[in-house]
Design a protein around this motif. Sequence first.
Motif, PDB file in Angstrom:
ATOM      1  N   SER A  24       0.828  -1.196   0.000  1.00 22.85           N
ATOM      2  CA  SER A  24       0.000   0.000   0.000  1.00 22.85           C
ATOM      3  C   SER A  24       0.869   1.257   0.000  1.00 22.85           C
ATOM      4  O   SER A  24       1.778   1.393   0.829  1.00 22.85           O
ATOM      5  CB  SER A  24      -0.899  -0.016   1.243  1.00 22.85           C
ATOM      6  OG  SER A  24      -1.787   1.063   1.215  1.00 22.85           O
ATOM      7  N   ARG A  42       2.607   3.771   2.922  1.00 21.61           N
ATOM      8  CA  ARG A  42       1.636   4.383   3.839  1.00 21.61           C
ATOM      9  C   ARG A  42       2.162   4.430   5.264  1.00 21.61           C
ATOM     10  O   ARG A  42       1.821   5.327   6.009  1.00 21.61           O
ATOM     11  CB  ARG A  42       0.311   3.634   3.793  1.00 21.61           C
ATOM     12  CG  ARG A  42      -0.477   3.943   2.546  1.00 21.61           C
ATOM     13  CD  ARG A  42      -1.831   3.250   2.602  1.00 21.61           C
ATOM     14  NE  ARG A  42      -2.613   3.627   1.444  1.00 21.61           N
ATOM     15  CZ  ARG A  42      -3.673   4.422   1.508  1.00 21.61           C
ATOM     16  NH1 ARG A  42      -4.068   4.911   2.645  1.00 21.61           N
ATOM     17  NH2 ARG A  42      -4.342   4.708   0.411  1.00 21.61           N
ATOM     18  N   ARG A  43       2.982   3.497   5.645  1.00 21.75           N
ATOM     19  CA  ARG A  43       3.461   3.468   7.028  1.00 21.75           C
ATOM     20  C   ARG A  43       4.789   4.207   7.225  1.00 21.75           C
ATOM     21  O   ARG A  43       5.284   4.311   8.329  1.00 21.75           O
ATOM     22  CB  ARG A  43       3.568   2.018   7.505  1.00 21.75           C
ATOM     23  CG  ARG A  43       4.591   1.203   6.749  1.00 21.75           C
ATOM     24  CD  ARG A  43       4.628  -0.229   7.267  1.00 21.75           C
ATOM     25  NE  ARG A  43       5.588  -1.007   6.530  1.00 21.75           N
ATOM     26  CZ  ARG A  43       5.337  -1.683   5.425  1.00 21.75           C
ATOM     27  NH1 ARG A  43       4.143  -1.674   4.911  1.00 21.75           N
ATOM     28  NH2 ARG A  43       6.291  -2.370   4.829  1.00 21.75           N
ATOM     29  N   SER A  44       5.411   4.686   6.157  1.00 17.45           N
ATOM     30  CA  SER A  44       6.710   5.351   6.264  1.00 17.45           C
ATOM     31  C   SER A  44       6.749   6.581   5.358  1.00 17.45           C
ATOM     32  O   SER A  44       6.866   6.462   4.154  1.00 17.45           O
ATOM     33  CB  SER A  44       7.828   4.389   5.862  1.00 17.45           C
ATOM     34  OG  SER A  44       9.055   5.082   5.795  1.00 17.45           O
TER      35      SER A  44
END
Length: 59
Positions: A24, A42-44
């Motif tokens: 993602s 999305r997480r980084s």
Amino acid sequence: MELKRAKQIVASPGDIEVSYNGVSVWIDQIHEDGKTATVHLRRSLEERSEVAIAELKEG
């Protein structure tokens, strides 16, 4: 993904799921060549990559 759809996603105020190689990502910027975009996981927020728009998948 087609260039037109990638531009719609970037302009959209909504949260549209996009993936690159099954991961993602957010589309940060469409490049002037119309073939590549800068994305980040999305997480980084720090890890950005330049990828081919054709390799992005919606949903």
